[in-house]
Scaffold this active site. Structure first.
Site, short mmCIF file in Angstrom:
data_model
loop_
_atom_site.label_atom_id
_atom_site.label_comp_id
_atom_site.label_asym_id
_atom_site.label_seq_id
_atom_site.Cartn_x
_atom_site.Cartn_y
_atom_site.Cartn_z
N ASP A 1 -51.98 -50.20 8.20
CA ASP A 1 -50.75 -49.56 7.70
C ASP A 1 -50.08 -48.79 8.83
O ASP A 1 -50.56 -48.78 9.97
CB ASP A 1 -51.06 -48.64 6.51
CG ASP A 1 -49.92 -48.62 5.49
OD1 ASP A 1 -48.76 -48.41 5.90
OD2 ASP A 1 -50.18 -48.80 4.28
N HIS B 1 -41.97 -56.84 -1.48
CA HIS B 1 -40.79 -56.49 -2.29
C HIS B 1 -39.97 -55.36 -1.66
O HIS B 1 -38.87 -55.06 -2.12
CB HIS B 1 -41.18 -56.16 -3.73
CG HIS B 1 -41.87 -54.84 -3.93
ND1 HIS B 1 -42.11 -54.33 -5.19
CD2 HIS B 1 -42.40 -53.94 -3.07
CE1 HIS B 1 -42.73 -53.17 -5.08
NE2 HIS B 1 -42.92 -52.92 -3.81
#
EC number: 2.1.1.338
Length: 352
Positions: A219, A257
């Site tokens: 991340d 998304h």
């Protein structure tokens, strides 16, 4: 009568924000936890006593207004109410199937997600909805001066609220994945990299069920900086648009998304490069698959996300056809979509 129903719907929509605010209030006052600690339905005065005790305050709660909050949330089926008639009629409030999801110590609590979505910094973005329709401007940037990732990096308090919210849904999502996708996970040998894995909860949970898997949590630097040490999990920070750590399989949950089709294709191609097992390797994507004509469980929430995501990240939710087109453009020709009992579905994209 039909005209009155139409009028009623407008009134309900006008004040629907009150539902969210009352829910937020109940979480902040820890009403569900107070009831749960007694192990049975309790009186309004017992709830008030618990609120006072939790706040370490000498000031008594506003009991008349607390009763209104409870009456409202009982009507919304968040709490239950029944009356005991001894010398006087007393209302007893209990937990419903809904309020159990608000317990702070419940492994699958949605309380952190409610607090993040109803936070003033999050709510501010919605006031630019009209502006987004008119000119497609970045609404989060309009509200806060930078995009959500930059804002989270520069604001530790919001970053903590955001990370707590994301971590809170890990047990819910991973529980459904682990119970409904055993064959898809059991065949993985070697290393799995969780791309956009937050603080590492998902890959850690996966490794508990499949100890043969080696896990990498990948991340952004400001996220990894707050990630706890987890047994067997290797935390790596970086940029998904630059490169992704090598692995036999890639896991991505709620990442794509957030981005446009063009950016998603770039990420997916980086995923292809990262997969070392060219014969059996695959990407496991956990994302919403929209079906505007469906009226099944969670479909209303999926449609809410369809409005939310463009405002907060500039991305979008996608239909099954849109997912297949996107993955085809990134070079994946073999695609399988599996519906499971949570908001997103499992999308598998195979290298061959």
């Amino acid at each position: 009568m039909e005209s009155l129903r139409g009028q009623e719907q407008i009134w309900q929509l006008m004040f629907s924000f009150v539902d969210s605010m009352a829910l937020k209030c109940a979480i902040e006052l820890r009403i569900a936890d107070i009831i749960h600690s007694h192990g049975k339905p309790i009186t309004l005065s017992q709830i008030a006593s618990g609120i006072r005790s939790n706040s370490n305050s000498s000031i008594s709660p506003n009991i008349p207004y607390l009763s209104r909050i409870m009456r409202f949330l009982v009507r919304k089926n968040i709490f239950t109410e029944h009356q005991e008639d001894n010398d006087e009629v007393i209302s007893l409030y209990g937990l419903s199937d809904s309020s159990r999801w608000l317990l702070r110590d419940f492994k699958s609590s949605l309380a952190p997600m409610v607090l993040m979505q109803t936070h003033p910094l999050s709510m501010a973005v919605w006031h630019f909805l009209e502006d987004y329709v008119r000119n497609s401007s970045n609404t989060f940037e309009k509200a806060h001066g930078c995009n959500i990732w930059e804002f989270s990096s520069a604001n530790p308090d919001f970053n903590k609220i955001f990370n707590n919210a994301m971590a809170s849904i890990v047990p819910i999502y991973m529980g459904a994945v682990l119970s409904s996708y055993k064959d898809g996970l059991g065949c993985i040998k070697g290393t799995v990299v969780d791309v956009g894995g937050g603080t590492g909860g998902s890959i850690s949970e996966l490794m508990k069920y499949y100890p043969n898997i080696k896990g990498i949590n990948f991340d952004l630097p400001h996220v990894i900086a707050t990630a706890p040490a987890l047994d067997g999990v290797t935390h790596i920070s970086g940029d998904i648009f630059e490169s992704i750590p090598s692995a036999d399989a890639v896991l991505m949950k709620g990442v794509l998304h957030c981005f446009s089709d063009e950016k998603c294709v770039k990420v997916l191609r980086n995923c292809r490069k990262a997969i070392t097992d060219k014969k059996n390797g695959k990407i496991i994507i956990l994302e919403i698959v929209l079906d505007p004509t469906s009226n099944q469980i969670f479909d209303e929430t999926r449609m809410v996300y369809d409005l939310l995501i463009p405002l907060f990240s500039g991305g979008k939710e996608r239909t099954e056809l849109e997912w297949k087109r996107l993955l085809n453009e990134a070079g994946f020709t073999s695609i399988k979509i599996t519906k499971i009992p949570i908001i997103p579905a499992i999308i598998e994209a195979f290298l061959v």
